[in-house]
Design a protein around this motif. Structure first.
Motif, PDB file in Angstrom:
ATOM      1  N   HIS A 212      -1.784  16.117  -6.312  1.00 57.56           N
ATOM      2  CA  HIS A 212      -1.777  14.840  -6.665  1.00 57.56           C
ATOM      3  C   HIS A 212      -2.333  13.829  -5.544  1.00 57.56           C
ATOM      4  N   GLU A 213      -3.295  13.090  -6.092  1.00 61.86           N
ATOM      5  CA  GLU A 213      -4.081  12.134  -5.467  1.00 61.86           C
ATOM      6  C   GLU A 213      -3.427  10.776  -5.623  1.00 61.86           C
ATOM      7  N   HIS A 214      -2.894  10.099  -4.467  1.00 54.15           N
ATOM      8  CA  HIS A 214      -2.180   8.731  -4.768  1.00 54.15           C
ATOM      9  C   HIS A 214      -3.208   7.762  -5.098  1.00 54.15           C
ATOM     10  N   VAL A 215      -2.992   7.053  -6.242  1.00 55.05           N
ATOM     11  CA  VAL A 215      -4.071   5.886  -6.600  1.00 55.05           C
ATOM     12  C   VAL A 215      -3.263   4.672  -6.202  1.00 55.05           C
ATOM     13  N   PRO A 216      -4.074   3.824  -5.499  1.00 57.39           N
ATOM     14  CA  PRO A 216      -3.579   2.665  -5.220  1.00 57.39           C
ATOM     15  C   PRO A 216      -3.370   1.612  -6.246  1.00 57.39           C
ATOM     16  N   THR A 217      -2.154   0.904  -6.336  1.00 58.07           N
ATOM     17  CA  THR A 217      -2.135  -0.093  -7.276  1.00 58.07           C
ATOM     18  C   THR A 217      -2.093  -1.354  -6.718  1.00 58.07           C
ATOM     19  N   GLU A 218      -2.209  -1.840  -5.468  1.00 63.11           N
ATOM     20  CA  GLU A 218      -2.473  -2.936  -4.963  1.00 63.11           C
ATOM     21  C   GLU A 218      -2.978  -2.912  -3.378  1.00 63.11           C
ATOM     22  N   TYR A 219      -3.251  -4.297  -2.910  1.00 63.49           N
ATOM     23  CA  TYR A 219      -3.844  -3.973  -1.590  1.00 63.49           C
ATOM     24  C   TYR A 219      -2.882  -3.546  -0.613  1.00 63.49           C
ATOM     25  N   PRO A 220      -3.488  -2.919   0.398  1.00 66.52           N
ATOM     26  CA  PRO A 220      -2.703  -2.220   1.317  1.00 66.52           C
ATOM     27  C   PRO A 220      -1.489  -3.103   1.733  1.00 66.52           C
ATOM     28  N   GLY A 221      -0.338  -2.386   1.827  1.00 69.29           N
ATOM     29  CA  GLY A 221       0.895  -2.908   2.218  1.00 69.29           C
ATOM     30  C   GLY A 221       1.335  -3.898   1.282  1.00 69.29           C
ATOM     31  N   TRP A 222       0.845  -4.259   0.028  1.00 67.39           N
ATOM     32  CA  TRP A 222       1.553  -5.190  -0.785  1.00 67.39           C
ATOM     33  C   TRP A 222       2.502  -4.577  -1.842  1.00 67.39           C
ATOM     34  N   ALA A 223       3.575  -4.922  -1.794  1.00 64.11           N
ATOM     35  CA  ALA A 223       4.633  -4.131  -2.897  1.00 64.11           C
ATOM     36  C   ALA A 223       4.358  -4.251  -4.253  1.00 64.11           C
ATOM     37  N   ASP A 224       4.425  -3.140  -4.748  1.00 61.46           N
ATOM     38  CA  ASP A 224       4.421  -2.947  -6.088  1.00 61.46           C
ATOM     39  C   ASP A 224       5.459  -2.317  -6.922  1.00 61.46           C
ATOM     40  N   SER A 225       5.706  -2.297  -8.061  1.00 65.44           N
ATOM     41  CA  SER A 225       6.611  -1.532  -8.895  1.00 65.44           C
ATOM     42  C   SER A 225       6.396  -0.344  -9.490  1.00 65.44           C
ATOM     43  N   ALA A 226       5.319   0.411  -9.063  1.00 61.60           N
ATOM     44  CA  ALA A 226       4.800   1.598  -9.569  1.00 61.60           C
ATOM     45  C   ALA A 226       4.098   2.314  -8.585  1.00 61.60           C
ATOM     46  N   GLU A 227       4.306   3.621  -8.919  1.00 63.29           N
ATOM     47  CA  GLU A 227       3.420   4.692  -8.031  1.00 63.29           C
ATOM     48  C   GLU A 227       2.536   5.573  -9.203  1.00 63.29           C
ATOM     49  N   VAL A 228       1.381   5.535  -8.864  1.00 65.30           N
ATOM     50  CA  VAL A 228       0.490   6.428  -9.830  1.00 65.30           C
ATOM     51  C   VAL A 228      -0.435   7.478  -9.035  1.00 65.30           C
ATOM     52  N   PHE A 229      -0.224   8.629  -9.661  1.00 67.08           N
ATOM     53  CA  PHE A 229      -1.110   9.808  -9.027  1.00 67.08           C
ATOM     54  C   PHE A 229      -1.977  10.375 -10.261  1.00 67.08           C
ATOM     55  N   LEU A 230      -3.087  10.889  -9.627  1.00 71.10           N
ATOM     56  CA  LEU A 230      -4.017  11.444 -10.145  1.00 71.10           C
ATOM     57  C   LEU A 230      -3.878  13.080 -10.141  1.00 71.10           C
ATOM     58  N   ASP A 231      -3.888  14.091 -11.081  1.00 67.47           N
ATOM     59  CA  ASP A 231      -3.831  15.181 -10.961  1.00 67.47           C
ATOM     60  C   ASP A 231      -5.220  15.666 -11.488  1.00 67.47           C
TER      61      ASP A 231
END
Length: 530
Positions: A212-231
């Motif tokens: 599972h590759e982590h997909v960035p949902t925001e700029y580095p270090g900026w908190a977001d309310s989700a995690e996205v992974f690509l399989d």
């Protein structure tokens, strides 16, 4: 995409953060029974609340969506506006808010009003006693800058009340955030939409991420309310969302061509764009200098607790040394170290919040390192107010280090003499760490009472790094007691040793003496109670 494509004029990114309560749609029965959480409009008493509804047809939910002009299923442009308070007068409530339900200024027990996600741009606010309690008042001409208001709330205001300051449409990542809202179901400003219709349940803890590759949902270090992974093997996308009151949703989506294209553009924007570099304080010149190096924006973000890279000069200074050469000078620098800002980071100073403006720049760090000043010492001086290289170098020559002050306290409170040569060396120490290697203690409390007493002894190893890089070790045997009856009291004594065998012997002897004292005292208590 490499840093080369980031060269150009960087548009300053807008921090995409959750300012106010919003809508949170989720699958019922997963982590909460409600279909949707909705923000409760301000009524002069309650602010910041979110209420759960079992159905979107609930009359209470319809009232809220009607008042706010949105239901969280469509991304709504957000605005920063300047509110002209004179145009809003007379205001009938003790507090200040918008007709749609967003609270702005509250009444507190103190002398000043409480501002909620806004600040005074011009003039001043105050509290006045209106006979029925304090009321918010203001100087003529006062304006408030209110951040992140949904367009649906602003459009309901009379045009004389406000002027636009900024739109979320101006942000370079806004289009991506809206697309992710629709295609992936991730948050846009305060709202989390229903999961896409082709979503299916997911049993994914996030612990086993192989494949599972982590997909960035925001700029580095900026908190977001989700995690996205690509399989990629399964052609699937895992989405984990975090929302209202700790509730969340996770699901799997098919990796359609549209979603894969969105993920590609998210990677480019959040990891390699000029705006990504700008989000960690680096200008286009720095991005161009770092092209082809491991120092992408993610690595620069991890570096911020140690140093910041702002210009091409900073970037050149950073890459002029190797991680080993920087570390030998006391500056933990490694682009490949993804363990996060908690590892080998200077413990002193203001850079621990990883903000570019609070860090020494790489060019400054190079000059400080050349003067023999480590990162630990540099941030110690920075936190004391020495913010320029010249001031820090000057202060370093005369101002005792934190390690030297620690040594002074240890030597000064020791009941055993410390050799003069050792004391002199410790007075010049550049760094200090302590490790408790042995401890013993007994606490005795009266039943159902805080009254009691106790004795304890510890053996602690102190390592001091000298300017030459040599290490001096001293051993600290400290024992103490405490007692609480009508009043509380405590005491302690310390003995320093340069020989570990002497220290161990002293610790064992002290422990035996305290154990004997404990036994004798307990026996006396038992005899007196007969």
């Amino acid at each position: 995409m490499s840093a080369e494509s980031a060269v150009g004029t960087a548009r300053p990114p807008r921090k995409h953060r959750r300012h106010r309560p919003g809508f949170h749609w989720q699958t019922p029965g997963v982590l909460a029974p409600h279909v949707v959480y909705a923000p409760v409009p301000w009524d002069g008493e309650v602010d910041g609340a979110e209420s759960g509804f079992l159905s979107a047809d609930d009359p209470g939910f319809r009232v809220i969506t009607g008042r706010l002009g949105r239901d969280g299923r469509t991304p709504v442009e957000h605005l920063d506006v300047l509110l002209h308070l004179d145009a809003m007068a007379p205001w009938p409530r003790t507090e200040l808010g918008l007709p749609s339900g967003e609270s702005l200024v509250g009444v507190t027990a103190g002398a000043a009003p409480l501002l909620r996600h806004c600040r005074v741009r011009k003039g001043a606010l105050s509290l006045a006693d209106s006979g029925d309690g304090p009321r918010v008042t203001w100087e003529p001409g006062t304006t408030l800058l209110v951040e992140d208001l949904p367009r649906t709330s602003v459009d309901r205001l009379p045009s004389s009340w406000y002027s636009l300051a900024r739109s979320s449409d101006d942000d370079p990542a806004d289009t991506l955030r809206r697309e992710a809202f629709l295609l992936l179901g991730t948050r846009y400003h305060s709202d989390i939409p229903p999961a896409p219709r082709d979503a299916r349940s997911a049993d994914f803890t996030g612990q086993d991420r192989r494949g599972h590759e982590h997909v960035p949902t925001e700029y580095p270090g900026w908190a977001d309310s989700a995690e996205v992974f690509l399989d990629e093997r399964e052609a699937a996308i895992v989405v984990r969302r975090f929302g209202s009151a700790g509730h969340g949703t996770q699901y799997v989506l098919p990796a359609t061509a549209g979603r894969l294209d969105l993920i590609r553009r998210m990677r480019e924007e959040y990891l390699y764009s000029a705006s990504a570099y700008a989000s960690v304080g680096a200008d286009p010149g720095a991005a161009a200098t770092l092209a082809g190096t491991p120092w992408n924006p993610v690595a620069l973000r991890r570096l911020l607790p140690v140093m910041a890279v702002r210009t091409a000069v900073d970037a050149a200074c950073l890459i002029s040394g190797t991680p080993d050469s920087w570390r030998r000078q006391g500056w933990p620098v490694d682009a490949a170290d993804d363990s996060g800002p908690g590892r080998d980071v200077p413990s002193g100073g203001a850079a621990r919040d990883a903000e570019p403006e609070n860090a020494w720049r790489a060019g400054q760090a190079e000059a400080l390192a050349a003067a023999g000043i480590t990162a630990e010492r540099a941030y110690e001086l920075r936190s004391a107010g020495f913010l320029s290289v010249r001031a820090a170098i000057s202060a370093d020559a005369t101002r005792p280090t934190a390690a030297a002050r620690d040594a002074e306290e240890l030597v000064g409170t020791s009941e055993t003499p410390v050799p003069a040569k050792v004391a002199a060396e410790l007075a010049r120490a550049r760094a200090h760490d302590a490790e408790e290697t042995r401890s013993w203690g007994r606490d005795h409390h009266e039943s159902c009472s805080i009254e009691g007493w106790g004795v304890w002894v510890t053996l602690t190893r102190h390592r001091f790094v000298l300017p030459s890089g040599d290490v001096r070790t001293v051993w600290d045997v400290t024992n103490g007691w405490w007692a609480i009856s009508d009043e509380g009291d405590e005491g302690r004594s310390r003995c320093l040793f340069t020989d570990v065998r002497q220290a161990m012997s002293a610790w064992r002897t002290t422990r035996a003496e305290l154990q004997a004292y404990e036994a004798r005292f307990l026996e006396e208590r038992r005899a007196s109670s007969v």
